[in-house]
Design an enzyme around this catalytic site. Structure first.
Site, short mmCIF file in Angstrom:
data_model
loop_
_atom_site.label_atom_id
_atom_site.label_comp_id
_atom_site.label_asym_id
_atom_site.label_seq_id
_atom_site.Cartn_x
_atom_site.Cartn_y
_atom_site.Cartn_z
N ASP A 209 -22.14 15.94 16.96
CA ASP A 209 -21.59 17.31 16.93
C ASP A 209 -22.67 18.34 17.26
O ASP A 209 -23.86 18.03 17.29
CB ASP A 209 -21.02 17.57 15.52
N GLU B 83 -23.95 21.34 22.08
CA GLU B 83 -23.88 22.15 23.33
C GLU B 83 -25.29 22.57 23.77
O GLU B 83 -25.49 22.71 24.97
CB GLU B 83 -22.99 23.38 23.10
N ASP C 140 -12.75 22.20 18.07
CA ASP C 140 -12.08 22.92 16.98
C ASP C 140 -10.81 23.63 17.40
O ASP C 140 -10.77 24.85 17.55
CB ASP C 140 -13.05 23.94 16.39
O1 MIG Z 1 -19.76 24.61 12.78
O2 MIG Z 1 -19.42 19.62 10.73
O3 MIG Z 1 -16.28 20.63 15.69
O4 MIG Z 1 -15.24 18.88 13.78
O5 MIG Z 1 -15.86 19.39 11.09
C1 MIG Z 1 -18.84 23.63 12.45
C2 MIG Z 1 -18.44 20.60 10.49
C3 MIG Z 1 -19.47 22.27 12.58
C4 MIG Z 1 -17.78 21.51 14.09
C5 MIG Z 1 -16.97 20.34 14.50
C6 MIG Z 1 -16.01 19.98 13.40
C7 MIG Z 1 -16.77 19.67 12.14
C8 MIG Z 1 -17.64 20.87 11.75
N1 MIG Z 1 -18.53 21.22 12.87
#
Ligand code: MIG
Length: 673
Positions: free
Chosen positions: A312, A315, A425
């Protein structure tokens, strides 16, 4: 046929695997197509006829036909996916211009920086693509839309194969805090007879959001928990974030600093951004050594029995950078006590909002691409790809004989060889249910086959009917994961009154798994799309290019799910006679043959409906009432759903689902039903 044009000195992105010679110098015979090198970069323009349809661009907003809007490849962490958004989390720079009168063709712009696709927004009959000055442009010809997509997929290499259990039903939530929460999720699914193959660990499992750590208080015995859950057929899938917390004594931080493995600022110091753990450094995954090092860190969790990960914030998302924060703070403090007029007040608000994912930050740090210093904004869109590549290459060493589940939020074409993606999201909105269907063929075109959205919606509160319809729509999606954000209404299916309906839908999914898996694997090995717009299979049909809410899945099925609240049915277009299949439960199936044309089809909330194409069939597993996961699906027997006058042949792929010994094409099973 592929035409390749090199402009400037392009950066190697790792998108393409097939060697293609440059040229031929003459552009293919495509009326209205121009490529120019201009001050602002390479500009590709093409006139579009009113009957042309533009497919592709992967993870983006809007419909299957991309015409009428501007899409920008500039990976962004933005949790509000509204119609006006130009960028989501990835860079998928491939599209096909589907033409009725002249040959269709594909365009791939291999540029890891920002690329703008104005697909008839500024002028409705003009497509204008603007890339950087250093890029490679590929034009892809072929006999048909399907063939063009296939030629492109050959160019970029074979898609990722997850373990078979990753096709089962999966439950996630940001906010499962400890072992007890995880146990409860599994126990409650099983108590209701609902199969489940995975539970996700979001950032809450870590110690202070530090990658590769486990909070000892909340998860005192992770290996024990992993084992216990596996005994119940459930895999635990932890999240890994891109940013590494700055903290003395934290080995990942200390090693990274000592070895110089983090991205650097202008002055050669480790660049400081802030994300969940507070201040972080970003591993320079574009550097071979740093990539090997970061990938190697997954080993610790794998040694505790973990066999799947989601990457995660890659980017990479930056809540704020240290430097920009200082600048903004100074400016805001200077406003203190002043009588702010309208402009000054909104400027102050913008200053704060503009801290996150600020493009200026992307210009303020650097990669060491094996000896070449490259500013981040030039390669922004391949960061998430290379973080995921880091993990996948490490898995080759750590667990070479088996498959590991891996998917990422940010991606670029090429990453499809290393893992899948989820679409980020979304919200518990009906429009996002539709969007999730429209994104699938576009992603498949770009090679990303293992994919799906947060079923039920990530942000906002879901409703029982939305979740039901969404599960129905995700029935064939390779990644079928229910995931929701912290603070939203609990969204596990057992939280709702009509658990029996959810159980029925999820069991239907398990019944369909042999088909889903077989078609997925065939799409991988034949470089085909698992999800396709109707026009790909019905090129002569005049209505097919206009259908935005139906897709073909594998060789036998067409889906046309309900995506509006309170609807009790919907219009469906059949490009040929098909057999409607209506299921209320695995053993409760009613079929009806419908003719080519437009139909209104009733679809009550308690049923799933799909269509079987003429001359095709699909296997449906016969399941015991007490199956808990794919692990309980051995030595299956099948019922066949078939539609045809004579015998129907189905090419059936199956394997053990975990090893990497795949069945060669000449040994695939041909079943005649
Ligand atoms: O700023 O880890 O897209 O699936 O639950 C949010 C917390 C960070 C973004 C991800 C989401 C995840 C969440 N993350």
């Amino acid at each position: 046929m592929i035409w390749k044009y090199i402009f400037g000195r392009p950066i190697e992105t790792g998108a393409v695997v097939m060697g293609v010679p440059e040229g031929p110098q003459d552009l293919p015979d495509i009326p209205g197509l121009k490529i120019q090198e201009q001050q602002e970069g390479v500009k590709l323009s093409c006139r579009m006829e009113s009957s042309d349809v533009v497919y592709g661009l992967g993870e983006q907003m809007r419909g299957i036909d991309k015409r009428g809007f501007t899409y920008i490849s500039d990976a962004l962490d933005d949790a509000v996916h509204t119609e006006d958004r130009h960028s989501l989390y990835g860079g998928h720079n491939f599209l096909i211009l589907g033409r009725r009168e002249q040959p269709s063709f594909g365009i791939f712009v291999d540029d890891p920086g920002r690329v703008v696709f104005d697909v008839g927004e500024t002028e409705m009959d003009q497509m204008v693509i603007t890339a950087g000055s250093d890029c490679v442009v590929y034009l892809v010809g072929g006999e048909s839309l399907k063939d063009i997509a296939k030629q492109f997929r050959r160019l970029i290499g074979r898609s990722y194969i997850p373990p078979k259990w990753a096709f089962g039903y999966q439950q996630s939530r940001w906010g499962y805090l400890n072992e007890e929460d995880v146990r409860e999720v599994v126990q409650k699914h099983h108590a209701q007879g609902i199969p489940l193959d995975a539970v996700y660990l979001d950032i809450d499992y870590m110690e202070d959001y530090k990658d590769f750590t486990v909070d000892k208080e909340r998860f005192p015995d992770l290996p024990g928990l992993v084992k216990e859950m596996k005994g119940r057929g459930v895999h635990l899938v932890p999240i890994i974030d891109a940013g590494v917390k700055i903290e003395e004594g934290y080995p990942v931080y200390e090693e990274g600093v000592a070895e110089g493995y983090f991205c650097k600022d202008e002055d050669g110091k480790d660049f400081v951004g802030a994300v969940w753990p507070g201040k972080v450094h970003f591993p320079d995954v574009l550097n071979t050594k740093a990539r090997e090092w970061f990938g190697g860190k997954y080993r610790g969790l794998m040694e505790q029995g973990i066999d799947g990960f989601w990457n995660d914030m890659n980017e990479p998302a930056i809540f704020y950078s240290e430097k920009n924060m200082e600048k903004v703070m100074d400016e805001i403090l200077s406003m203190r006590g002043k009588n702010l007029d309208l402009h000054a007040f909104f400027h102050m608000k913008d200053l704060l909002l503009g801290l996150s994912n600020n493009p200026e930050d992307h210009k303020s740090f650097y990669h060491d691409m094996d000896g070449v210093r490259v500013r981040h904004d030039r390669v922004h869109n391949i960061y998430g790809y290379h973080m995921t590549r880091a993990a996948a290459e490490a898995f080759e060493k750590i667990a070479p004989d088996k498959r590991t589940l891996l998917f990422s939020r940010s991606s670029y074409i090429g990453m499809h060889r290393y893992g899948g993606i989820w679409t980020g999201d979304n919200k518990s909105w009906w429009s996002h249910l539709l969007l999730s269907i429209q994104q699938m063929p576009a992603l498949n075109m770009c090679g990303i086959l293992y994919t799906g959205c947060d079923v039920g919606g990530f942000g906002g509160d879901t409703s029982e009917d939305l979740l039901l319809r969404w599960l129905g729509a995700a029935l064939f999606t390779p990644l079928m994961r229910n995931h929701a954000a912290l603070g939203t209404r609990r969204q596990e299916v057992y939280q709702f009154g009509h658990v029996d309906l959810f159980r029925a839908f999820i069991r239907i999914r398990y019944g369909l798994l042999p088909y889903i898996y077989s078609e997925y694997m065939k799409a991988v090995f034949q470089d085909e799309m698992y999800f396709r717009p109707l026009a790909f299979d019905y090129p002569e049909d005049v209505h097919a290019p206009r259908v935005e809410d139906q897709v073909l899945v594998g060789e036998s099925v067409m889906m046309a799910p309900v995506y509006t609240q309170n609807a009790t049915g919907r219009y469906v277009y059949l490009p040929e006679g098909m057999m409607l299949v209506r299921m209320r439960a695995l053993g409760d199936r009613v079929c009806e043959v419908l003719e080519k044309g437009h139909h209104y089809v009733d679809m009550a909330l308690d049923e799933v409906v799909f269509f079987v194409r003429k001359g095709h069939a699909l296997p449906l597993a016969v399941l015991d009432d007490d199956i808990r996961s794919t692990a309980d699906m051995r030595d299956l027997s099948y019922e066949w759903i078939r539609f045809g006058d004579g015998p129907v042949e189905y090419v059936f792929y199956d394997d053990d689902g975990i090893s990497r010994e795949y069945v060669p094409q000449d040994r695939w099973e041909h079943v005649v039903i």
